[in-house]
Design a protein around this motif. Structure first.
Motif, PDB file in Angstrom:
ATOM      1  N   UNK A  88       1.215  -0.976  -0.084  1.00  0.00           N
ATOM      2  CA  UNK A  88      -0.027   0.146   0.105  1.00  0.00           C
ATOM      3  C   UNK A  88       1.064   1.323  -0.009  1.00  0.00           C
ATOM      4  N   UNK A  89       0.556   2.116  -0.133  1.00  0.00           N
ATOM      5  CA  UNK A  89       0.927   3.372   0.231  1.00  0.00           C
ATOM      6  C   UNK A  89       2.009   4.087   1.487  1.00  0.00           C
ATOM      7  N   UNK A  90       1.212   3.502   2.604  1.00  0.00           N
ATOM      8  CA  UNK A  90       1.213   3.536   3.583  1.00  0.00           C
ATOM      9  C   UNK A  90       2.231   2.875   3.744  1.00  0.00           C
ATOM     10  N   UNK A  91       2.008   1.750   3.123  1.00  0.00           N
ATOM     11  CA  UNK A  91       3.682   0.310   3.647  1.00  0.00           C
ATOM     12  C   UNK A  91       4.465   0.626   3.247  1.00  0.00           C
ATOM     13  N   UNK A  92       4.753   1.018   1.613  1.00  0.00           N
ATOM     14  CA  UNK A  92       5.230   1.547   1.256  1.00  0.00           C
ATOM     15  C   UNK A  92       6.573   2.613   2.143  1.00  0.00           C
ATOM     16  N   UNK A  93       5.045   3.742   2.374  1.00  0.00           N
ATOM     17  CA  UNK A  93       6.071   4.294   3.403  1.00  0.00           C
ATOM     18  C   UNK A  93       6.893   4.185   4.554  1.00  0.00           C
ATOM     19  N   UNK A  94       6.387   3.416   5.198  1.00  0.00           N
ATOM     20  CA  UNK A  94       6.418   3.086   6.413  1.00  0.00           C
ATOM     21  C   UNK A  94       8.613   2.301   6.405  1.00  0.00           C
ATOM     22  N   UNK A  95       8.768   1.674   4.693  1.00  0.00           N
ATOM     23  CA  UNK A  95       9.520   1.096   4.271  1.00  0.00           C
ATOM     24  C   UNK A  95      11.096   1.909   4.069  1.00  0.00           C
ATOM     25  N   UNK A  96      10.132   2.921   3.473  1.00  0.00           N
ATOM     26  CA  UNK A  96      11.453   4.320   3.037  1.00  0.00           C
ATOM     27  C   UNK A  96      11.462   4.963   4.071  1.00  0.00           C
ATOM     28  N   UNK A  97      10.917   5.029   4.801  1.00  0.00           N
ATOM     29  CA  UNK A  97      10.955   5.556   6.605  1.00  0.00           C
ATOM     30  C   UNK A  97      12.543   4.547   7.273  1.00  0.00           C
TER      31      UNK A  97
ATOM     32  N   UNK B 170      20.183   4.313   5.878  1.00  0.00           N
ATOM     33  CA  UNK B 170      21.022   4.525   5.075  1.00  0.00           C
ATOM     34  C   UNK B 170      22.146   5.854   5.798  1.00  0.00           C
ATOM     35  N   UNK B 171      21.525   6.403   7.536  1.00  0.00           N
ATOM     36  CA  UNK B 171      21.932   6.593   7.600  1.00  0.00           C
ATOM     37  C   UNK B 171      21.801   8.249   7.074  1.00  0.00           C
ATOM     38  N   UNK B 172      20.378   8.347   6.818  1.00  0.00           N
ATOM     39  CA  UNK B 172      20.437   9.718   6.364  1.00  0.00           C
ATOM     40  C   UNK B 172      19.134  10.834   6.508  1.00  0.00           C
ATOM     41  N   UNK B 173      18.647  10.046   7.736  1.00  0.00           N
ATOM     42  CA  UNK B 173      17.886  10.482   9.183  1.00  0.00           C
ATOM     43  C   UNK B 173      18.296  12.221   9.816  1.00  0.00           C
ATOM     44  N   UNK B 174      18.143  13.032   9.961  1.00  0.00           N
ATOM     45  CA  UNK B 174      16.479  13.533   9.507  1.00  0.00           C
ATOM     46  C   UNK B 174      16.958  14.502   7.638  1.00  0.00           C
ATOM     47  N   UNK B 175      16.266  14.229   6.971  1.00  0.00           N
ATOM     48  CA  UNK B 175      16.673  14.666   5.212  1.00  0.00           C
ATOM     49  C   UNK B 175      15.588  15.502   4.639  1.00  0.00           C
TER      50      UNK B 175
ATOM     51  N   UNK C 108       2.479  10.523   2.677  1.00  0.00           N
ATOM     52  CA  UNK C 108       2.849   9.441   4.095  1.00  0.00           C
ATOM     53  C   UNK C 108       3.386   9.525   5.011  1.00  0.00           C
ATOM     54  N   UNK C 109       4.264   8.882   3.999  1.00  0.00           N
ATOM     55  CA  UNK C 109       5.703   9.389   5.502  1.00  0.00           C
ATOM     56  C   UNK C 109       5.584  10.384   6.407  1.00  0.00           C
ATOM     57  N   UNK C 110       5.697  11.755   6.010  1.00  0.00           N
ATOM     58  CA  UNK C 110       6.326  12.754   6.342  1.00  0.00           C
ATOM     59  C   UNK C 110       4.883  13.041   7.481  1.00  0.00           C
ATOM     60  N   UNK C 111       3.284  11.992   7.211  1.00  0.00           N
ATOM     61  CA  UNK C 111       2.255  12.490   8.244  1.00  0.00           C
ATOM     62  C   UNK C 111       3.254  11.537   9.329  1.00  0.00           C
ATOM     63  N   UNK C 112       3.190  10.278   8.856  1.00  0.00           N
ATOM     64  CA  UNK C 112       3.143   8.838  10.147  1.00  0.00           C
ATOM     65  C   UNK C 112       4.382   9.227  10.472  1.00  0.00           C
ATOM     66  N   UNK C 113       5.594   9.234  10.324  1.00  0.00           N
ATOM     67  CA  UNK C 113       6.950   9.382   9.992  1.00  0.00           C
ATOM     68  C   UNK C 113       7.573  10.477  10.089  1.00  0.00           C
ATOM     69  N   UNK C 114       7.347  11.713  10.658  1.00  0.00           N
ATOM     70  CA  UNK C 114       7.547  13.094  10.715  1.00  0.00           C
ATOM     71  C   UNK C 114       9.075  13.134  11.620  1.00  0.00           C
ATOM     72  N   UNK C 115       9.676  12.077  12.102  1.00  0.00           N
ATOM     73  CA  UNK C 115      11.157  12.937  12.634  1.00  0.00           C
ATOM     74  C   UNK C 115      12.169  12.243  11.908  1.00  0.00           C
ATOM     75  N   UNK C 116      11.945  12.050  10.396  1.00  0.00           N
ATOM     76  CA  UNK C 116      12.910  10.953   9.369  1.00  0.00           C
ATOM     77  C   UNK C 116      13.418  12.668   8.340  1.00  0.00           C
TER      78      UNK C 116
END
Ligand code: MLT
Length: 262
Positions: free
Chosen positions: A66-75, A81-86, A100-108
């Motif tokens: 799903x778009x959300x599961x892809x966002x979780x995996x992207x986070x 890869x040590x890119x957070x926060x990017x 989706x990532x911004x809404x659910x994983x804003x820390x990265x």
């Protein structure tokens, strides 16, 4: 390309340059090669990472998502890869994943760039189109999907006068595995409307749209940034849906200015 393993799938990516990290996420049915012009230019001042999302390009997988599961995996990818926060820039489907990532994983994230994309979900008619496209890919492969999409990916001028760009995009689209095309159609069909999340995003947001985009109307840009706490809209004159390839200088300077400011 480099490789990292996320939940048993090898995610392949290109990495270049040193400095604050910018992660680039492609659209559908595409891969990291839509960002070639950004990778070289932005690498002069930034660490640029252009990833092939799971199932696309060299990141081979037939697993549904799903778009959300892809966002979780992207986070997870961004952390590993040590890119957070990017600064994260997502084009079209990559923009859906990035929102989706911004809404659910804003820390990265330090900042979010939405390129030729939108916060809204599919309309009922759009959802039917996804179903039809998934079935076409399953029955006949990627070529008819590429044929149907090509006239809307670039503006008319590019389609007529820039055969090298048309060829690169066609190669990318025709090489997208049919199972991934179907999985992505279902994921986009079922994605949430992220418009209500825009006012909640605390990070700066830049929206970049092509003036002649046949898929995402340029009028959506103003609307989206007005919904954000810290939004900026950049219109790219003379570009269609693949503004990154059609007008790279304008896109590069907008992303570089934004990434340097966050
Ligand atoms: C894309 O470029 O990712 C797609 O055109 C997005 C979409 O079809 O909604």
């Amino acid at each position: 390309m480099e490789t990292t393993t996320i939940r048993n799938t090898n995610w392949r990516y290109v990495q270049k340059g040193k400095g604050p990290a910018i992660v680039l996420v492609h659209g559908f049915p595409l891969d990291h090669r839509i960002w070639l012009e950004q990778i070289d230019a932005l690498a002069e001042h930034f660490r640029v990472i252009a990833v092939d999302l799971k199932g696309f390009g060299m990141s081979l997988s037939t697993e549904a998502f799903t778009i959300d599961s892809m966002a979780d995996e992207l986070a997870e990818f961004i952390r590993i890869v040590g890119a957070a926060p990017c600064t994260l820039a997502g084009l079209s489907m990559g923009g859906y994943v990035s929102l989706s990532l911004a809404a659910r994983h804003p820390d990265v994230l330090k900042g979010l760039v939405i390129v030729c994309s939108k916060s809204e979900a599919d309309t009922p008619q759009g959802r039917q189109g996804r179903q039809a496209m998934a079935e076409t890919a399953q029955k006949h492969g990627a070529k008819p999907v590429a044929d149907a999409m090509m006239p809307r990916m670039f503006c008319e001028n590019t389609l007529r006068n820039r055969p090298e760009l048309v060829k690169r995009l066609r190669d990318i689209m025709e090489n997208c595995p049919p199972a991934t095309i179907a999985n992505a159609c279902f994921a986009m069909r079922d994605r949430a409307d992220r418009t209500p999340d825009l006012p909640k995003l605390k990070m700066p947001v830049m929206v970049i749209l092509g003036e002649k985009d046949a898929i995402i109307p340029a009028s959506m840009g103003q609307q989206m940034v007005q919904g954000c706490q810290r939004g900026e809209f950049v219109l790219i004159p003379g570009a269609g849906h693949l503004a990154t390839m059609e007008e790279p200088a304008a896109v590069n300077s907008a992303i570089a200015r934004f990434a340097a400011s966050v």
